[in-house]
Design a protein around this motif. Sequence first.
Motif, short mmCIF file in Angstrom:
data_model
loop_
_atom_site.label_atom_id
_atom_site.label_comp_id
_atom_site.label_asym_id
_atom_site.label_seq_id
_atom_site.Cartn_x
_atom_site.Cartn_y
_atom_site.Cartn_z
N GLU A 14 0.83 -1.20 0.00
CA GLU A 14 0.00 0.00 0.00
C GLU A 14 0.87 1.26 0.00
O GLU A 14 0.55 2.25 -0.66
N ILE A 15 1.95 1.21 0.73
CA ILE A 15 2.89 2.34 0.75
C ILE A 15 3.48 2.58 -0.63
O ILE A 15 3.71 3.73 -1.04
N GLN A 16 3.69 1.52 -1.40
CA GLN A 16 4.20 1.67 -2.76
C GLN A 16 3.19 2.43 -3.63
O GLN A 16 3.57 3.28 -4.44
N VAL A 17 1.91 2.13 -3.45
CA VAL A 17 0.86 2.87 -4.17
C VAL A 17 0.92 4.35 -3.81
O VAL A 17 0.81 5.23 -4.67
N VAL A 18 1.13 4.63 -2.52
CA VAL A 18 1.21 6.02 -2.05
C VAL A 18 2.38 6.73 -2.71
O VAL A 18 2.24 7.84 -3.24
N LYS A 19 3.53 6.12 -2.68
CA LYS A 19 4.73 6.75 -3.24
C LYS A 19 4.59 7.03 -4.73
O LYS A 19 5.06 8.05 -5.24
N GLU A 20 3.93 6.12 -5.45
CA GLU A 20 3.81 6.26 -6.90
C GLU A 20 2.76 7.29 -7.32
O GLU A 20 2.92 7.94 -8.35
N ASN A 21 1.70 7.42 -6.52
CA ASN A 21 0.53 8.16 -7.01
C ASN A 21 0.17 9.43 -6.25
O ASN A 21 -0.58 10.25 -6.77
N PHE A 22 0.69 9.61 -5.04
CA PHE A 22 0.27 10.74 -4.22
C PHE A 22 1.45 11.60 -3.80
O PHE A 22 2.55 11.10 -3.59
N ASN A 23 1.22 12.91 -3.67
CA ASN A 23 2.27 13.82 -3.23
C ASN A 23 1.87 14.61 -1.99
O ASN A 23 2.50 15.61 -1.64
N SER A 24 0.80 14.16 -1.33
CA SER A 24 0.38 14.77 -0.08
C SER A 24 -0.19 13.68 0.82
O SER A 24 -0.84 12.75 0.33
N ILE A 25 0.06 13.78 2.13
CA ILE A 25 -0.44 12.78 3.07
C ILE A 25 -1.07 13.45 4.28
O ILE A 25 -0.70 14.56 4.66
N GLY A 46 6.70 11.45 5.19
CA GLY A 46 6.39 12.53 4.27
C GLY A 46 7.62 13.30 3.84
O GLY A 46 7.78 13.65 2.66
N GLU A 47 8.50 13.57 4.79
CA GLU A 47 9.73 14.32 4.47
C GLU A 47 10.66 13.51 3.59
O GLU A 47 11.24 14.05 2.63
N GLU A 48 10.80 12.22 3.88
CA GLU A 48 11.69 11.38 3.08
C GLU A 48 11.22 11.25 1.64
O GLU A 48 12.03 11.00 0.73
N ASN A 49 9.92 11.42 1.42
CA ASN A 49 9.35 11.27 0.07
C ASN A 49 8.91 12.60 -0.54
O ASN A 49 8.17 12.61 -1.51
N ASP A 50 9.39 13.70 0.06
CA ASP A 50 9.17 15.04 -0.48
C ASP A 50 7.69 15.32 -0.70
O ASP A 50 7.28 15.80 -1.76
N MET A 51 6.89 15.05 0.33
CA MET A 51 5.44 15.20 0.22
C MET A 51 4.94 16.41 1.00
O MET A 51 5.57 16.86 1.96
N HIS A 52 3.81 16.94 0.57
CA HIS A 52 3.09 17.91 1.37
C HIS A 52 2.47 17.16 2.54
O HIS A 52 1.85 16.10 2.36
#
Length: 381
Positions: A64-75, A105-111
């Motif tokens: 599920e985390i892989q889906v998040v990394k691939e498709n989303f830029n905010s958490i 979030g920080e490690e994956n450069d997310m909002h």
Amino acid sequence: MRKHKQLALLFVFSVSIIMANTNPGSVDSTTVGKEKTLKEAYKDKFYIGTALNAWQIRGRRPEEIQVVKENFNSIVAENIMKSARIQPKEGQFDFSLADEFVKFGEENDMHIHGHTLIWHSQTPDWFFVGEDGNTVSKEVLIERMKNHITTVVGRYKGRIHSWDVVNEAIEDDGSFRESQFYKIIGEDFIELAFEFAHEADPDAHLYYNDYSMSNPRKRDGVVNMIKKLKDQDIFVYGIGMQGHISLGADLKEFEKSLEAFGKLGKVVISELDLTVLPSPWGDAGAEISDNYEYEDKMDPFPNGLPDEVQEQLSKRYVEFFNLFLEHQEIITRVTLWGVNDGNSWKNNWPVRGRTDYPLLFDRENNAKPVVKELIELASVQ
């Protein structure tokens, strides 16, 4: 301009339906990712977000985390940053999961969005009761609010970019909810909460968040409240419209609310999911205390969605995203309330034990056909 957009929307949907019928079933998320992902398609429009649960944050759902990394830029954290989890006893803060959430979030450069500081639900009982067992005074509750907000927001100053400061304080009829915060402090608790949050992190974007926001009376109540706060120079960056919608949701009333709230600040579609199941009361509400007994007729698709219902879900999502794109100048973020159908709260609310299909990824973490449609839609807007 609207006519051209509607024609483009019709073209995208028609092509997508043909493709779906040619190759029915789910589209593997890795295949979608090789072409263009959701976050890539909407990167110049608004953030595409998702809510993470405790298991995902702990790393127990790597697929599920892989889906998040691939498709989303905010958490946003679904539950672990609510006051009952963060401060279960007075002065005893537990930031272990919240720290992991922010780190991810920080490690994956997310909002990163914080949810939520003040809410009538999932607030520990001690907040409102003194050592003698009696209800605390207005002054004591204000001090407890200030300590909680200052401690939580201050810990993540400069790291969490935005917050739901107050959640669900207005009833569907536009009146103030008779919560303990309201009963003890009065409507000033909202003003105070925003003041405390702004003092703790002046750069954070602060939101008021609520459900059933396309309800005209609720819309008016929220507008009046936010106008009053702004007249008092209280910093409110924007309004979160929880998008707990159904196939029968009123798109026109939703747009009216978008436009009304957009005149007061930025707008976030904060908790988007689209149920295909029947509701005990129609298309309204997200009051988690409302629950109903299980009945077979309320759970019509326990073994999967019929093709025609899947097409209805796709069409409705496309219609709403088309609306979001038309108003992208005021919308900063669209956040899905969960990663896949299996971990959606809608499986257990308002009727526990149902099988719902409200999100963009299925229970096997495959992108539904609508994901490709949404990506194509962004390309023509």
